[in-house]
Each structure stands twice: as C-alpha cells, then as structure tokens.
Design a protein around this motif. Structure first.
Motif, PDB file in Angstrom:
ATOM      1  N   ARG A  26      -3.011  62.107  30.733  1.00  0.00           N
ATOM      2  CA  ARG A  26      -1.825  60.894  30.745  1.00  0.00           C
ATOM      3  C   ARG A  26      -0.924  60.950  29.522  1.00  0.00           C
ATOM      4  O   ARG A  26      -0.083  59.933  29.500  1.00  0.00           O
ATOM      5  CB  ARG A  26      -2.784  59.621  31.253  1.00  0.00           C
ATOM      6  CG  ARG A  26      -2.178  58.917  32.356  1.00  0.00           C
ATOM      7  CD  ARG A  26      -2.776  57.873  32.612  1.00  0.00           C
ATOM      8  NE  ARG A  26      -3.018  56.770  31.825  1.00  0.00           N
ATOM      9  CZ  ARG A  26      -3.465  55.785  31.918  1.00  0.00           C
ATOM     10  NH1 ARG A  26      -4.176  55.379  33.051  1.00  0.00           N
ATOM     11  NH2 ARG A  26      -3.636  54.829  31.113  1.00  0.00           N
ATOM     12  N   ALA A  27      -1.141  61.706  28.606  1.00  0.00           N
ATOM     13  CA  ALA A  27      -0.258  61.743  27.397  1.00  0.00           C
ATOM     14  C   ALA A  27      -0.194  63.172  26.981  1.00  0.00           C
ATOM     15  O   ALA A  27      -0.925  63.726  26.562  1.00  0.00           O
ATOM     16  CB  ALA A  27      -0.800  60.953  26.231  1.00  0.00           C
ATOM     17  N   ALA A  28       1.137  63.419  26.871  1.00  0.00           N
ATOM     18  CA  ALA A  28       1.497  65.084  26.340  1.00  0.00           C
ATOM     19  C   ALA A  28       2.699  64.980  25.602  1.00  0.00           C
ATOM     20  O   ALA A  28       3.695  64.012  25.715  1.00  0.00           O
ATOM     21  CB  ALA A  28       1.720  65.692  27.426  1.00  0.00           C
ATOM     22  N   ASN A  29       2.818  65.672  24.652  1.00  0.00           N
ATOM     23  CA  ASN A  29       3.951  65.966  23.711  1.00  0.00           C
ATOM     24  C   ASN A  29       4.416  67.384  23.738  1.00  0.00           C
ATOM     25  O   ASN A  29       3.939  68.012  24.207  1.00  0.00           O
ATOM     26  CB  ASN A  29       3.737  65.089  22.498  1.00  0.00           C
ATOM     27  CG  ASN A  29       5.082  64.348  21.892  1.00  0.00           C
ATOM     28  OD1 ASN A  29       6.097  64.893  21.927  1.00  0.00           O
ATOM     29  ND2 ASN A  29       4.914  63.313  21.237  1.00  0.00           N
ATOM     30  N   ALA A  30       5.553  67.561  22.764  1.00  0.00           N
ATOM     31  CA  ALA A  30       5.829  68.745  22.560  1.00  0.00           C
ATOM     32  C   ALA A  30       4.691  69.801  22.394  1.00  0.00           C
ATOM     33  O   ALA A  30       3.767  69.505  21.604  1.00  0.00           O
ATOM     34  CB  ALA A  30       6.850  69.017  21.494  1.00  0.00           C
ATOM     35  N   GLY A  31       4.712  70.948  23.080  1.00  0.00           N
ATOM     36  CA  GLY A  31       3.751  72.023  22.770  1.00  0.00           C
ATOM     37  C   GLY A  31       2.705  71.957  23.920  1.00  0.00           C
ATOM     38  O   GLY A  31       2.116  72.820  24.077  1.00  0.00           O
ATOM     39  N   SER A  32       2.957  70.980  24.676  1.00  0.00           N
ATOM     40  CA  SER A  32       2.043  70.833  26.076  1.00  0.00           C
ATOM     41  C   SER A  32       2.383  71.936  26.950  1.00  0.00           C
ATOM     42  O   SER A  32       1.520  72.311  27.930  1.00  0.00           O
ATOM     43  CB  SER A  32       2.360  69.571  26.627  1.00  0.00           C
ATOM     44  OG  SER A  32       2.031  68.558  25.921  1.00  0.00           O
ATOM     45  N   VAL A  33       3.605  72.657  27.035  1.00  0.00           N
ATOM     46  CA  VAL A  33       3.883  73.512  27.781  1.00  0.00           C
ATOM     47  C   VAL A  33       2.589  74.720  27.813  1.00  0.00           C
ATOM     48  O   VAL A  33       2.754  75.405  28.984  1.00  0.00           O
ATOM     49  CB  VAL A  33       5.290  74.330  27.448  1.00  0.00           C
ATOM     50  CG1 VAL A  33       5.011  74.953  26.195  1.00  0.00           C
ATOM     51  CG2 VAL A  33       5.839  75.061  28.409  1.00  0.00           C
ATOM     52  N   ALA A  34       1.915  74.803  26.832  1.00  0.00           N
ATOM     53  CA  ALA A  34       1.180  76.096  26.885  1.00  0.00           C
ATOM     54  C   ALA A  34      -0.442  75.584  27.304  1.00  0.00           C
ATOM     55  O   ALA A  34      -1.347  76.265  27.009  1.00  0.00           O
ATOM     56  CB  ALA A  34       0.925  76.563  25.509  1.00  0.00           C
ATOM     57  N   TYR A  35      -0.348  74.151  27.604  1.00  0.00           N
ATOM     58  CA  TYR A  35      -1.765  73.634  27.848  1.00  0.00           C
ATOM     59  C   TYR A  35      -1.849  73.597  29.593  1.00  0.00           C
ATOM     60  O   TYR A  35      -0.785  72.817  30.217  1.00  0.00           O
ATOM     61  CB  TYR A  35      -1.988  72.512  27.470  1.00  0.00           C
ATOM     62  CG  TYR A  35      -2.151  72.357  25.867  1.00  0.00           C
ATOM     63  CD1 TYR A  35      -3.251  73.298  25.305  1.00  0.00           C
ATOM     64  CD2 TYR A  35      -1.499  71.943  24.819  1.00  0.00           C
ATOM     65  CE1 TYR A  35      -3.189  73.553  23.844  1.00  0.00           C
ATOM     66  CE2 TYR A  35      -1.694  72.037  23.595  1.00  0.00           C
ATOM     67  CZ  TYR A  35      -2.522  72.950  23.143  1.00  0.00           C
ATOM     68  OH  TYR A  35      -2.695  72.948  21.872  1.00  0.00           O
ATOM     69  N   PRO A  36      -2.945  73.663  30.177  1.00  0.00           N
ATOM     70  CA  PRO A  36      -3.055  73.918  31.771  1.00  0.00           C
ATOM     71  C   PRO A  36      -3.315  72.262  32.242  1.00  0.00           C
ATOM     72  O   PRO A  36      -4.102  72.117  32.646  1.00  0.00           O
ATOM     73  CB  PRO A  36      -4.094  74.916  31.904  1.00  0.00           C
ATOM     74  CG  PRO A  36      -5.136  74.709  30.725  1.00  0.00           C
ATOM     75  CD  PRO A  36      -4.259  74.280  29.560  1.00  0.00           C
TER      76      PRO A  36
END
Ligand code: GAL
Length: 715
Positions: free
Chosen positions: A420-430
C-alpha cells in the motif's frame, strides 16, 4: 537590486555534526553531470546520505539506458534556479506556454499536473489529488521531452505552474476584473517550483525524444521493471478474514466447480495467531497444518499470499528478537521495526523463512504502511538507525519490499504481492499497489498514472451495487497488472452475480488467453523500462488528435474547458498494441480518443477510426479494446490455471489492420531469476505485406509454445 540568476556565491556556514560545511545560499544554476545517455545528475550542497534510492538494493541498468536514442536537454539550463535557505532547498524549472507536466505521484483524479500545488507525502489516498497518496514519487515528466527526479526521502512541496515572479520572462497579463472577462483567479505562471526540506538535494534529469523515452530512462535508472512469475498473472481471490483451512479448500473446489480461473488465494489477517498488531505465526486453530495446506494447494495449481501489516505483537517471539531494532512509537500497540538496519532485515527474513517460505508461501500483501495519520507513527517518532519519522514514512513500503525481494531472490524464486506504499525505486520490486478507496473511474486514472511513476496498480474488485457494476469492474481488473477479487470483508465470489457470470468468466478466460502478450509486455518493462500499463499521452501522435478536437471548442464560454477536455483519464494502453477504454456503470456509450493512425476493434478486427475521437456503444459483456494498425496479439488456448501453460502450447497470432508490424514474444521458466542470467527466449513475430514470419532473437531459455496459427483479423 536584482539578485536573481546571479553567479554562484558561497555564503552561510552551517554546521553538520562535527564537520563544518559550506552551504551555497545564493541563487545559482546547477551544473549537470552526464552519467549515461540522456541521464544527468547534480548535487546541490550536501544532500542527506539517506535518500529514496539508497533504501533500495537494485542498481541502474546503464547499458539498457544507453540503447535509448540520445536527446539533448531541451531547456536552457541557465533557467534552472536553485538556492538553499533555513535548512530548505528551493528549485525552479522554466515552463513554456504549451508545456504539460505529468507524474508526481499516484494521482486518482488528474493526469496532467500543471496548475496544481501538492505536498508529496506518503499516505492512504483521501479523495483529493493533493500529493498525499500511496506512491508520492517526486518525479515530473515534461511534454518538452525531459523529466527530473528529486532523490530525497522527505515531504516535498511542488507548485506546478502556479507561482508568478516579478522578473518573469513571460509575465502574466494583469487584467482588470471589473472590465475584463479574461481575468483569471490563477494568472499564467511560467515555472515549476519545488521545496525540499533539506540543506541540499540530489537531482537526476532524464531526457528523451519522447516522453516515453524519459519514463523508460527513469525506470531503468531505478533498476528496470519486474517480470512477475507466470502464476502472478493468473486470477487472484482474497478470502474472508477468518477463513480456516477447510474454508480455503472449499473455496478452491468452488473455483473448479464453477469453472473459473484461479492461481492465487489470499489469506487475510485471520491466518495470524493474533492480528493488528501481528505475530507472523499461524493460528493453530484455523490452520493446524499450514505446510500440508500449501502442498495441497500447489497440487491444485493454487498458491497462497499472506496479508500482514508490519507491526509486531508485543512479547511475541519476533518482538523479543527485534527489541533493539524498533522505533520509539507503536502502531496499534505493535512495535515498528527499522528495516533500514541490516540486523532487522535479517531477523525478519529468518522468521519468514522458517514459518512461511520453507513451507511454500508464495508472497505477501503488505498493508497499512502508507498512513491514514492515526494508523502510523507520527513524524515525532525516532528510530534506532537515526532516521526520523518522516524519512521512515516516505520509505517504509520500499524497506519491506526490499527485504522480501532479497529473501525470494536467495531462493531463486520469484514472488508477486501487494503493497500500500511505494516510492521511487519500486519499479524493480514485484509488488502491486491497492487501497481501500473504491471509485471505479478513479481506479482507472490511478492505473494510467502508475505508468508515469514506476509503480503497478490494481483496480481490485471487492463488491458491486449492481450486476452491471460488478461486471464492469471485473472487466477492467482483467486488463490490469493483477486480476483480483479482494473479498476479505464480504466474501464475494466471481459467481456472486449470476446474471453476469458468463461475462465475468469470459473476460477472465480472455485474460488467460492474453498472457503471452501480457508476459511479453512485462519483459519490455524489464529490458527496456517501458511501463506495461500506461497513459495514451505517452503514445506518439496522441496529442495531435486532441489538438484537432480542442479546436472545435468554444472557450469563450468557460476558459477552463480546453484544459478539462484535454485531460484523458479513462482510457489507457496495455502494452504497445492494445488501447483499453473501460465502460463505467450507467454508460450506454463512450468517447474514445484514438491516437494517430488506424485503430481496429479487438474482437472483430473492423476499422474503428483513425486519429480521431469516436463514440462506441457499450455492450454489457465486453470491454472496448482497440488494436493499432499492424498490431500483433499472440494468444494461447483458454486455460484455467497457469500450471497448464506448458510446452507446446498452440499459439494463435492475431494481426490487425493492413500495416506491417512486429511483436517480440518473450518466454522463460516463469518462476526463477534465471532469466537475469540470459536464460530466456525471444522470438520476433513479423508481418510484412500481409505475410507472417517468425525470427529467433535470443534462444537460450525455455519456450512454451508449439504450432503457430496466424489469424488476419481485418478482412
Ligand atoms: C485493509 C486492507 C484490506 C484488507 C483489510 C483486512 O487495511 O486495505 O484490503 O486487507 O485491511 O483487515
């Protein structure tokens, strides 16, 4: 005295620990250093060591960035102003008359951000696009072909074309409200201003021949997109909170009996022995033998995803082990681990391995890491690593994604989960973002915005007030990164609305057939940084359709008409070839803005229009989807579960329109990270002069497909 646009001046002496640092206090123009093709960084004064990217563990994909066409910085660098004052850093970028600004967080109501003021602040979305959202990513993208990422784990204020300066090169016209109908309460502004509450900041600028290239560069810079495991793209059902293992088995049987796709079941808080805060241990009453349940599930082709919020039940086994690594405040009386500390990550990993991973849990749903201010620590909180409450809040989701990502990587097993919370860099997390808000329209706008921010979003289905609403929501969720019913509260099933069940079944099976296309679209995310779900504004020629349409407007009636009309927030692209235009409850027809070129109906192959605005009729059993000229859509036979996606799967390759086209079909083992070491297969499907052929591009990994049948949809 005009001090603006002056030379660099070293002033103020600020003390930072025992070191004395020189802080530039006057306005200056930063110098940008090129790090890759189209990527420039700059450090203003001395930025904090802890930032949005240092939280993460992925490195920049420089080689892939360098393959993107080079493009110069499209603005005059001497128009970028910076100064630091009273512990804050102020940034100003120029704006042109026609320039549009996108990005700046997961917004739900707006796509273009010019004219808005926001504080980018991690939070549960509260119904207004004011910067408080699940992914307040400080990255803006300009229609001029550049974007800037502010790498600071702080609440950042952005004024996007609102401030008017005395020394403006393109000043607003002063109008007399008494006599001039053109008076506006928001005079023209020619700048984008940002306040970062720190004594310095690191910024990264990305350029590109198109906005899409700017987004790609940003995504690759942050580590490149993920490829979910194949099962993650199948259908998900989350079960009611207090379900037991028997209920879960019945649920699986229900999906089989009703012939509905299912790959993942989600268990909600009741799997924990205690919840809110959590023990992270199985409840022995409801789940006496979780290991067996996982095994039986897998035999039935079903994996399990476990809900959690990361606040630890006091005096539980885990709490004792974590004692030295938790912050000053509790959440729901649970302790809050500081996962920026390697020891805290390791303790959690050891626990997860023992109780969950080793018995086959496929992943997690990480809840309540965003806010709703009462349900998180205050900014006042302190943490053992020395980070403050604000830094922790801006990055907590990423901290948790990092630790679980590392854990599954150690097993060489891909995971896919919810956050429910994501910031820059989340692109690489599934991980895929979700929330408790439930506006269908706004869910689609969020899906569009996810593509500007390097995150994924699911318009999850929970319930419907009518059959019509249910089927409309089911249709859109099947055209999203995660096709999921979240029935934690009311136990809805895909068949809860019998009159529209057939339509729900059809769209779910259609998703399964489209998985070769969707999976390849994620491969583009990984290798090229291209967001799988994205705004039509990112497509070449889209804005020209809009401009032509806008000319027809009579803007004397309402000066804001033009801007409002231009805002397209209810249609999006799934991959390169499919334009999705959802129908919302109550609609009998809808407007679709078709980008440049010819577009064809996905179901019939018929021409729908060409770079124009069309009106399409709403049919209850279909979600309107359009394919571009020369668009190739590889589809496999209808399967209920991804365990059936095995060798020699026959492929139907659909071709739309008459133009030449190509599509790169990607495949790998669907579950491990071996693809990162080159074990994958890519074949290019080419259509030239009405004839189809297949070319090998990379053949070092598995290939699940057999015979290929070309279907030319447009007669
Ligand atoms: C909410 C979450 C829901 C559900 C619920 C369970 O915070 O958004 O999806 O998981 O908690 O208590």
């Amino acid at each position: 005295m005009k001090l603006l646009h002056l030379v660099v001046a070293f002033g103020l002496l600020a003390s930072c620990g025992s070191k004395t640092t020189k802080i530039k206090s006057e306005r200056f123009h930063p110098t940008w250093e090129k790090t890759h093709s189209g990527v420039y960084t700059t450090k203003v004064n001395e930025p904090a060591d802890f930032n949005l990217l240092s939280v993460n563990s992925h490195s920049t994909k420089g080689e892939a960035i360098n393959k993107i066409a080079e493009a110069p910085i499209p603005i005059d660098q001497s128009e970028i102003d910076v100064f630091t004052k009273n512990g804050k850093t102020y940034l100003r970028f120029p704006l042109d008359k026609e320039e549009q600004i996108y990005g700046l967080g997961l917004n739900f109501k707006t796509v273009q951000q010019r004219g808005r003021i926001m504080r980018l602040h991690m939070d549960h979305y509260g119904g207004r696009d004011n910067g408080r959202t699940h992914a307040p990513v400080p990255f803006f993208i300009s229609s001029k072909g550049y974007g800037v990422f502010i790498n600071a784990a702080r609440y950042i204020d952005v004024y996007i074309g609102t401030g008017v300066t005395k020394d403006s090169k393109n000043p607003a016209v002063t109008r007399d409200r008494n006599t001039d109908r053109g008076w506006s309460s928001r005079p023209y502004s020619d700048n984008l201003e940002i306040v970062v509450p720190e004594n310095g900041v690191e910024m990264v600028m990305f350029t590109g021949k198109s906005m899409m290239d700017v987004v790609r560069r940003f995504n690759l810079y942050c580590g490149g997109g993920i490829i979910p495991p194949k099962w993650g793209l199948g259908f998900w059902q989350r079960t009611p909170t207090r379900y037991s293992d028997k209920d879960v088995k019945n649920e699986i049987a229900g999906f089989e009996k009703n012939n509905f796709p299912i790959d993942v079941l989600g268990l909600e808080p009741g799997w924990h022995s205690k919840a809110y805060p959590c023990t992270f241990e199985w409840d022995k009453g409801r789940f006496p033998n979780p290991g067996q349940l996982m095994k039986d599930g897998l035999n039935d082709g079903v994996r399990f995803n476990l809900w959690l919020n990361p606040y630890i039940w006091p005096d539980s086994n885990l709490d004792k082990k974590m004692a030295n690594y938790t912050g000053s405040h509790t959440v729901w009386c649970g302790t809050v681990p500081d996962y920026t500390m390697p020891e805290a990550r390791q303790t959690m990993k050891d626990h997860f391995k023992k109780h969950q991973l080793n018995i086959g849990v496929s992943g997690f749903k990480v809840d309540e890491v965003d806010g709703f201010d009462h349900w998180i620590w205050p900014d006042f909180a302190t943490f053992p690593s020395g980070k403050d409450g604000e830094q922790m809040r801006q990055t907590y989701g990423n901290q948790f994604m990092r630790l679980t990502d590392e854990m599954y990587r150690e097993k060489n097993e891909r995971t896919y989960g919810l956050i429910r919370a994501a910031n820059a860099g989340s692109v690489a997390y599934p991980y895929v973002i979700y929330n408790d808000y439930y506006s269908h329209r706004d869910f689609i706008t969020a899906l569009i915005n996810s593509g500007f921010n390097g995150v994924l979003w699911t318009p999850e289905v929970r319930a419907g007030k009518s059959e019509e609403e249910w089927v409309r929501r089911m249709q859109t969720v099947c055209f999203s990164p995660m096709a999921m019913i979240n029935a934690w509260a009311d136990g809805t099933k895909p068949w809860s609305f019998p009159k529209v069940y057939k339509a729900c079944q059809d769209v779910a099976f259609l998703r399964m057939q489209l998985l070769p296309y969707i999976y390849s679209t994620f491969a583009q995310y990984h290798f090229e940084g291209t967001p799988p779900f994205r705004a039509v504004n990112l497509i070449e020629g889209f804005n020209s359709t809009l401009k032509a349409e806008n000319k027809k407007l009579d803007s004397t009636k309402n000066p804001y008409n033009e801007a409002v009309k231009r805002e397209i927030k209810d249609q999006y692209m799934m991959g390169d070839n499919m334009l999705v235009a959802p129908i919302f409850t109550g609609e009998k027809e809808r407007r679709v803005v078709l980008p440049k070129g010819k577009w064809f109906d996905f179901y019939t192959g018929k021409l729908v229009g060409e770079g124009e605005v069309v009106t399409v009729k709403a049919e209850l059993d279909k979600i309107p989807v359009f394919v571009k000229d020369g668009g190739i859509i590889p589809m496999m036979k209808s399967i209920r579960q991804t365990k059936e996606w095995t060798n020699n799967m026959p492929l139907e390759v659909r071709v739309y329109g008459k133009a030449d086209g190509e599509f790169t079909l990607y495949d790998d083992d669907g579950k491990s990270f071996d693809f990162e070491k080159g074990k994958y297969t890519m074949k290019q499907f080419v259509v030239k002069n009405g004839k189809g052929s297949v070319k090998d591009i990379h053949t070092k990994g598995p290939w699940s497909y057999g015979a290929v049948k070309w279907t030319f949809m447009t007669k």
